[in-house]
Write an enzyme that holds these catalytic residues in place. Structure first.
Site, PDB file in Angstrom:
ATOM      1  N   CYS A 183      -4.822   1.671  -4.257  1.00 33.97           N
ATOM      2  CA  CYS A 183      -4.041   2.790  -3.737  1.00 33.97           C
ATOM      3  C   CYS A 183      -2.774   3.036  -4.556  1.00 33.97           C
ATOM      4  O   CYS A 183      -2.321   4.181  -4.684  1.00 33.97           O
ATOM      5  CB  CYS A 183      -3.672   2.520  -2.283  1.00 33.97           C
ATOM      6  SG  CYS A 183      -2.906   0.895  -2.035  1.00 33.97           S
ATOM      7  N   HIS A 200       0.889  -1.174   0.000  1.00 38.63           N
ATOM      8  CA  HIS A 200       0.000   0.000   0.000  1.00 38.63           C
ATOM      9  C   HIS A 200       0.919   1.214   0.000  1.00 38.63           C
ATOM     10  O   HIS A 200       1.905   1.250   0.737  1.00 38.63           O
ATOM     11  CB  HIS A 200      -0.902   0.034   1.236  1.00 38.63           C
ATOM     12  CG  HIS A 200      -1.596   1.356   1.413  1.00 38.63           C
ATOM     13  ND1 HIS A 200      -2.774   1.663   0.765  1.00 38.63           N
ATOM     14  CD2 HIS A 200      -1.255   2.461   2.124  1.00 38.63           C
ATOM     15  CE1 HIS A 200      -3.143   2.893   1.084  1.00 38.63           C
ATOM     16  NE2 HIS A 200      -2.236   3.391   1.915  1.00 38.63           N
TER      17      HIS A 200
END
Length: 497
Positions: free
Chosen positions: A102, A34
């Site tokens: 993301c 992420h």
């Protein structure tokens, strides 16, 4: 000084990838990534929408890696405009672990800020891992991670105690005139249309023909009878010139062959600032000052162009400088058109370049310049507009839909050279409006494209027949909550009767 851009990298597997990947995948991976972008002292990431927070204080804990991506000269205001254009794509209900996550968000940000994406192994890893049994084991954990925070759909800080970071509003449903950005446009609405007609003392639309049947509708189509182009008229002048001064120092200091441009800067920049800040559209503009700006535009590297494009955009709102840049002796606008057509511009430069072209419509000289068939400018403008209408960036799409409308005012049904261009533009607009989900689209973009569609078919029977053949679904826009959109849709339907 440039702004440092960092990538904060987190592990959504909480160490499981490193421990179990080798026996389950046959190779070792360090993390399920992420990422977030850190710039201007803020950490930006895709959670329940586009979120911002104080670096190192996000719900993800501490990053296990921080990558230095580079430095950008793009100011915070322009980056925030870019983010505004991405709000529909990066919403929680559009999150997809493989296709829209993301890392796709930070990759878009990095491309905008630096012209290059984040490391490919980060973007590509989910597709490689999630199709395996190990990925299936991790997926519930990752999905739970994104749902447990209770994140909302608006941009803003995650942690309520962090009040020093103001909310960055989701402006996708606002008209341009009410947005909190530094650079805004004149928004088309019923009030401004009435004022525009009174100020210009225009009784009929410039495309009107008294013998055409649409002439009888003049009191029923007030929106479509607007004839004033939409221009980009506001700017944070001080911020632009502060950035320009910084770039002049970087470009010229210590370079002997550029010393004259460097020593002229204070005098010429003060002159330019005075001209731009003046409310007098007829203010005298020294030719030497414009030539100085030309030299900067020619000399500056691409990374340092955007304050110059902002200054050029504002100068086009003054009659003398507009005439200077929109005659055949100046190649500046043609050069900008060529750069747009090349598709090699950064996103920031592309946005500002389209705004420059829009402001050519300030004067008859500018309109004639863009529509000069001998220079091929109009073909380039039409092609570039059609291509950029497919952009997913809302801020860019506003500028391009504005240009489509401005073009539609002056594409004449009586000019055979314009007919093919009108057909191409109408087809592209109809396609975009048909494909878009209005509930997720910016109403201002839809309104401007509908204005362009209606203006193109006004007093043009050939285009009316083409629009009928396309069987455009008007009901989607008739049911809009935006009164001006539903009203405008009714006006276009009247033209087809």
């Amino acid at each position: 000084m440039g702004h440092k851009v960092q990538l904060h990298v987190y592990d959504l597997s909480r160490g499981m990838a490193k421990s179990f990947s080798l026996p389950l995948l046959g190779k070792r991976i360090d993390a399920i990534y992420h990422t977030s972008i850190v710039i201007y002292g803020i950490e930006w990431y895709f959670g329940g929408g586009i979120l911002r927070d104080i670096p190192f204080q996000t719900p993800h804990g501490q990053p296990f890696e921080i990558l230095e991506l580079g430095e950008t000269e793009i100011p915070k205001e322009i980056f925030e405009e870019f983010l505004n254009g991405q709000t529909d794509r990066f919403r929680m209900d559009r999150y997809h672990l493989l296709e829209n996550n993301c890392n796709h968000f930070t990759n878009e940000c990095s491309n905008f800020l630096l012209g290059v994406g984040i490391p490919s192994h980060i973007v590509d890893l989910p597709n490689e891992v999630m199709s395996t049994p190990f990925g299936a084991m991790l997926q519930p954990m990752i999905n739970n991670f994104f749902s447990q925070q209770g994140w909302g759909n608006a941009m803003g800080p995650v942690n309520n105690q962090q009040q020093q970071l103001p909310m960055f509003p989701n402006t996708s449903s606002l008209s341009t005139a009410t947005q909190t950005t530094k650079t805004t446009t004149t928004t088309i609405n019923t009030t401004s249309i009435n004022n525009n007609n009174n100020n210009n003392k225009v009784e009929n639309h410039p495309k009107s023909n008294s013998i055409h049947r649409h002439y009888k509708l003049s009191n029923k189509i007030p929106l479509l009878l607007n004839s004033k182009p939409v221009l980009f008229e506001k700017s944070d002048v001080e911020a632009v010139f502060n950035k320009l001064k910084e770039f002049v120092n970087k470009e010229f200091k210590g370079k002997e062959n550029e010393q004259q441009l460097f020593t002229q800067y204070e005098k010429e920049s003060n002159q330019l600032k005075q001209i731009i800040k003046s409310t007098d559209v007829n203010i005298a503009v020294p030719i030497e000052t414009l030539r100085y700006l030309d030299n900067l535009l020619i000399t500056f590297s691409d990374d340092h162009q955007f304050p110059l494009l902002e200054i050029l955009r504002m100068l086009l709102l003054k009659n003398q400088s507009n005439q200077y840049y929109t005659n055949n002796n100046s190649k500046m606008i043609s050069n900008i058109l060529s750069k747009i057509q090349s598709k090699k511009l950064s996103k920031a430069s592309e946005l500002l370049s389209f705004r420059v072209i829009n402001n050519c419509f300030h004067s008859k000289s500018g309109i004639n310049y863009l529509f000069d068939q001998s220079m091929n400018n109009l073909n380039v403008v039409i092609e570039s507009t059609i291509d950029a209408l497919h952009s997913m960036d809302k801020i860019l799409k506003r500028a391009v839909s504005t240009l489509a409308y401005n073009l539609s005012i002056h594409l004449s049904a009586d000019n055979p050279n314009h007919q093919e261009q009108s057909i191409s533009l109408l087809g592209a607009i109809e396609h975009i409006l048909s494909e878009s989900n209005f509930s997720n689209e910016d109403p201002e973009i839809s309104f401007r494209l509908l204005m362009a569609m209606g203006t193109l078919v006004y007093c043009n029977d050939d285009l009316i027949e083409i629009l009928k053949t396309l069987d455009f679904d008007f009901n989607k826009y008739l049911n809009s909550k935006e009164l001006k959109v539903s009203q405008l849709t009714k006006e276009i339907q009247l033209l087809l009767l």
